[in-house]
Design a protein around this motif. Sequence first.
Motif, PDB file in Angstrom:
ATOM      1  N   ARG A   1      33.097  24.152  28.783  1.00  0.00           N
ATOM      2  CA  ARG A   1      33.150  24.354  30.232  1.00  0.00           C
ATOM      3  C   ARG A   1      34.425  25.113  30.624  1.00  0.00           C
ATOM      4  O   ARG A   1      34.382  26.026  31.442  1.00  0.00           O
ATOM      5  CB  ARG A   1      33.108  22.996  30.936  1.00  0.00           C
ATOM      6  N   GLN A   2      35.542  24.750  29.999  1.00  0.00           N
ATOM      7  CA  GLN A   2      36.802  25.440  30.282  1.00  0.00           C
ATOM      8  C   GLN A   2      36.751  26.902  29.829  1.00  0.00           C
ATOM      9  O   GLN A   2      37.281  27.789  30.502  1.00  0.00           O
ATOM     10  CB  GLN A   2      37.979  24.718  29.614  1.00  0.00           C
ATOM     11  N   ALA A   3      36.104  27.151  28.675  1.00  0.00           N
ATOM     12  CA  ALA A   3      35.971  28.523  28.184  1.00  0.00           C
ATOM     13  C   ALA A   3      35.138  29.360  29.153  1.00  0.00           C
ATOM     14  O   ALA A   3      35.466  30.515  29.439  1.00  0.00           O
ATOM     15  CB  ALA A   3      35.346  28.530  26.801  1.00  0.00           C
ATOM     16  N   VAL A   4      34.068  28.772  29.658  1.00  0.00           N
ATOM     17  CA  VAL A   4      33.223  29.478  30.628  1.00  0.00           C
ATOM     18  C   VAL A   4      34.022  29.775  31.891  1.00  0.00           C
ATOM     19  O   VAL A   4      33.955  30.889  32.436  1.00  0.00           O
ATOM     20  CB  VAL A   4      31.957  28.648  30.949  1.00  0.00           C
ATOM     21  N   LEU A   5      34.788  28.797  32.362  1.00  0.00           N
ATOM     22  CA  LEU A   5      35.604  29.018  33.559  1.00  0.00           C
ATOM     23  C   LEU A   5      36.640  30.111  33.337  1.00  0.00           C
ATOM     24  O   LEU A   5      36.853  30.961  34.204  1.00  0.00           O
ATOM     25  CB  LEU A   5      36.304  27.712  33.969  1.00  0.00           C
ATOM     26  N   ALA A   6      37.276  30.113  32.170  1.00  0.00           N
ATOM     27  CA  ALA A   6      38.284  31.131  31.863  1.00  0.00           C
ATOM     28  C   ALA A   6      37.631  32.512  31.816  1.00  0.00           C
ATOM     29  O   ALA A   6      38.176  33.492  32.351  1.00  0.00           O
ATOM     30  CB  ALA A   6      38.974  30.821  30.555  1.00  0.00           C
ATOM     31  N   ALA A   7      36.461  32.603  31.175  1.00  0.00           N
ATOM     32  CA  ALA A   7      35.762  33.885  31.098  1.00  0.00           C
ATOM     33  C   ALA A   7      35.369  34.363  32.496  1.00  0.00           C
ATOM     34  O   ALA A   7      35.474  35.549  32.818  1.00  0.00           O
ATOM     35  CB  ALA A   7      34.526  33.762  30.218  1.00  0.00           C
ATOM     36  N   ARG A   8      34.943  33.439  33.338  1.00  0.00           N
ATOM     37  CA  ARG A   8      34.570  33.786  34.709  1.00  0.00           C
ATOM     38  C   ARG A   8      35.784  34.305  35.475  1.00  0.00           C
ATOM     39  O   ARG A   8      35.687  35.286  36.223  1.00  0.00           O
ATOM     40  CB  ARG A   8      33.987  32.563  35.416  1.00  0.00           C
ATOM     41  N   GLU A   9      36.930  33.656  35.294  1.00  0.00           N
ATOM     42  CA  GLU A   9      38.148  34.115  35.968  1.00  0.00           C
ATOM     43  C   GLU A   9      38.546  35.510  35.497  1.00  0.00           C
ATOM     44  O   GLU A   9      38.979  36.340  36.295  1.00  0.00           O
ATOM     45  CB  GLU A   9      39.284  33.122  35.721  1.00  0.00           C
TER      46      GLU A   9
ATOM     47  N   ARG B   1      36.494  37.844  34.324  1.00  0.00           N
ATOM     48  CA  ARG B   1      35.553  38.802  34.921  1.00  0.00           C
ATOM     49  C   ARG B   1      35.867  39.030  36.394  1.00  0.00           C
ATOM     50  O   ARG B   1      35.826  40.159  36.884  1.00  0.00           O
ATOM     51  CB  ARG B   1      34.113  38.304  34.757  1.00  0.00           C
ATOM     52  N   THR B   2      36.197  37.965  37.094  1.00  0.00           N
ATOM     53  CA  THR B   2      36.541  38.096  38.506  1.00  0.00           C
ATOM     54  C   THR B   2      37.785  38.951  38.675  1.00  0.00           C
ATOM     55  O   THR B   2      37.843  39.812  39.570  1.00  0.00           O
ATOM     56  CB  THR B   2      36.768  36.697  39.122  1.00  0.00           C
ATOM     57  N   ALA B   3      38.783  38.722  37.835  1.00  0.00           N
ATOM     58  CA  ALA B   3      40.014  39.512  37.915  1.00  0.00           C
ATOM     59  C   ALA B   3      39.735  40.987  37.626  1.00  0.00           C
ATOM     60  O   ALA B   3      40.282  41.870  38.297  1.00  0.00           O
ATOM     61  CB  ALA B   3      41.051  38.971  36.946  1.00  0.00           C
ATOM     62  N   LYS B   4      38.873  41.262  36.640  1.00  0.00           N
ATOM     63  CA  LYS B   4      38.525  42.655  36.328  1.00  0.00           C
ATOM     64  C   LYS B   4      37.812  43.309  37.506  1.00  0.00           C
ATOM     65  O   LYS B   4      38.104  44.450  37.872  1.00  0.00           O
ATOM     66  CB  LYS B   4      37.633  42.720  35.087  1.00  0.00           C
ATOM     67  N   ARG B   5      36.867  42.584  38.090  1.00  0.00           N
ATOM     68  CA  ARG B   5      36.147  43.143  39.243  1.00  0.00           C
ATOM     69  C   ARG B   5      37.108  43.412  40.397  1.00  0.00           C
ATOM     70  O   ARG B   5      37.020  44.445  41.054  1.00  0.00           O
ATOM     71  CB  ARG B   5      35.033  42.187  39.693  1.00  0.00           C
ATOM     72  N   GLN B   6      38.029  42.488  40.620  1.00  0.00           N
ATOM     73  CA  GLN B   6      39.001  42.681  41.701  1.00  0.00           C
ATOM     74  C   GLN B   6      39.889  43.875  41.405  1.00  0.00           C
ATOM     75  O   GLN B   6      40.209  44.659  42.297  1.00  0.00           O
ATOM     76  CB  GLN B   6      39.848  41.419  41.892  1.00  0.00           C
ATOM     77  N   ALA B   7      40.291  44.037  40.139  1.00  0.00           N
ATOM     78  CA  ALA B   7      41.128  45.186  39.772  1.00  0.00           C
ATOM     79  C   ALA B   7      40.361  46.490  39.999  1.00  0.00           C
ATOM     80  O   ALA B   7      40.930  47.469  40.494  1.00  0.00           O
ATOM     81  CB  ALA B   7      41.561  45.063  38.317  1.00  0.00           C
ATOM     82  N   LEU B   8      39.075  46.497  39.654  1.00  0.00           N
ATOM     83  CA  LEU B   8      38.257  47.694  39.893  1.00  0.00           C
ATOM     84  C   LEU B   8      38.143  47.984  41.387  1.00  0.00           C
ATOM     85  O   LEU B   8      38.235  49.135  41.823  1.00  0.00           O
ATOM     86  CB  LEU B   8      36.863  47.516  39.283  1.00  0.00           C
ATOM     87  N   ARG B   9      37.952  46.920  42.187  1.00  0.00           N
ATOM     88  CA  ARG B   9      37.871  47.112  43.640  1.00  0.00           C
ATOM     89  C   ARG B   9      39.185  47.653  44.180  1.00  0.00           C
ATOM     90  O   ARG B   9      39.187  48.550  45.036  1.00  0.00           O
ATOM     91  CB  ARG B   9      37.547  45.792  44.329  1.00  0.00           C
ATOM     92  N   ASP B  10      40.286  47.099  43.689  1.00  0.00           N
ATOM     93  CA  ASP B  10      41.600  47.569  44.147  1.00  0.00           C
ATOM     94  C   ASP B  10      41.820  49.026  43.764  1.00  0.00           C
ATOM     95  O   ASP B  10      42.330  49.817  44.565  1.00  0.00           O
ATOM     96  CB  ASP B  10      42.719  46.694  43.567  1.00  0.00           C
ATOM     97  N   ALA B  11      41.441  49.384  42.538  1.00  0.00           N
ATOM     98  CA  ALA B  11      41.604  50.770  42.092  1.00  0.00           C
ATOM     99  C   ALA B  11      40.736  51.708  42.935  1.00  0.00           C
ATOM    100  O   ALA B  11      41.179  52.789  43.332  1.00  0.00           O
ATOM    101  CB  ALA B  11      41.249  50.893  40.611  1.00  0.00           C
ATOM    102  N   GLU B  12      39.524  51.290  43.220  1.00  0.00           N
ATOM    103  CA  GLU B  12      38.625  52.112  44.041  1.00  0.00           C
ATOM    104  C   GLU B  12      39.196  52.264  45.455  1.00  0.00           C
ATOM    105  O   GLU B  12      39.156  53.345  46.038  1.00  0.00           O
ATOM    106  CB  GLU B  12      37.233  51.483  44.100  1.00  0.00           C
ATOM    107  N   ALA B  13      39.727  51.183  45.989  1.00  0.00           N
ATOM    108  CA  ALA B  13      40.326  51.249  47.326  1.00  0.00           C
ATOM    109  C   ALA B  13      41.531  52.192  47.318  1.00  0.00           C
ATOM    110  O   ALA B  13      41.720  52.964  48.268  1.00  0.00           O
ATOM    111  CB  ALA B  13      40.748  49.859  47.788  1.00  0.00           C
ATOM    112  N   ALA B  14      42.313  52.153  46.251  1.00  0.00           N
ATOM    113  CA  ALA B  14      43.473  53.049  46.155  1.00  0.00           C
ATOM    114  C   ALA B  14      43.015  54.509  46.078  1.00  0.00           C
ATOM    115  O   ALA B  14      43.594  55.384  46.725  1.00  0.00           O
ATOM    116  CB  ALA B  14      44.317  52.690  44.941  1.00  0.00           C
ATOM    117  N   ARG B  15      41.955  54.755  45.279  1.00  0.00           N
ATOM    118  CA  ARG B  15      41.425  56.122  45.183  1.00  0.00           C
ATOM    119  C   ARG B  15      40.905  56.593  46.542  1.00  0.00           C
ATOM    120  O   ARG B  15      41.134  57.733  46.952  1.00  0.00           O
ATOM    121  CB  ARG B  15      40.315  56.193  44.143  1.00  0.00           C
TER     122      ARG B  15
END
Length: 124
Positions: free
Chosen positions: A44-52, A54-68
Motif C-alpha cells: 500500500r505504501q509503495a502504491v502511494l509513493a508511486a502515485r505521489e 506520478r502526481t509530481a511528474k504531472r504537476q511538473a509537466l503542467r508547470d513547464a507548459e504554463a511557463a512555455r
Amino acid sequence: MAGFKDNFGDRAQASARAKQAVLQRFQARPGPDDPVMQEKEAARQAVLAAREVRTAKRQALRDAEAAREAEAVAARLLEQKAREAEAAKAAAEEAARKRAAEAEQKRARDERYAARKQRQAKRR
C-alpha cells in the motif's frame, strides 16, 4: 400453537451464536505485526509513493507548459509592442511630412499673395 414466547429462546440463541461468530471472525483477523499484514501495508505504501511520483511528474509537466505559455504570451506582447511602436513612428513621420507639406503650401500661397499684392501696387 407456537406463539411469540415459545420462539424467543430460539431467537435469542441464534442471535448469540451470530454475535459469537462475528467476534470469532474479528479475533481471527491477523494483527498489525503479522507478516502478511506488513506485506500488505508495504504494498500500500509503495502504491502511494508511486502515485505521489506520478502526481509530481504531472504537476511538473503542467508547470513547464504554463511557463512555455507565459513565455509565448510575453513574446507575442513584445512583438505587438514593437509593431505598435513602428506604427506610431510611421504615424509620426507621416504627420511630420503632412505638416511640412502644409507649410510648403502655405509658403507658396503666401508668395502668390505677395506677388499679387505687388502687381496690384504696380498698377496703381
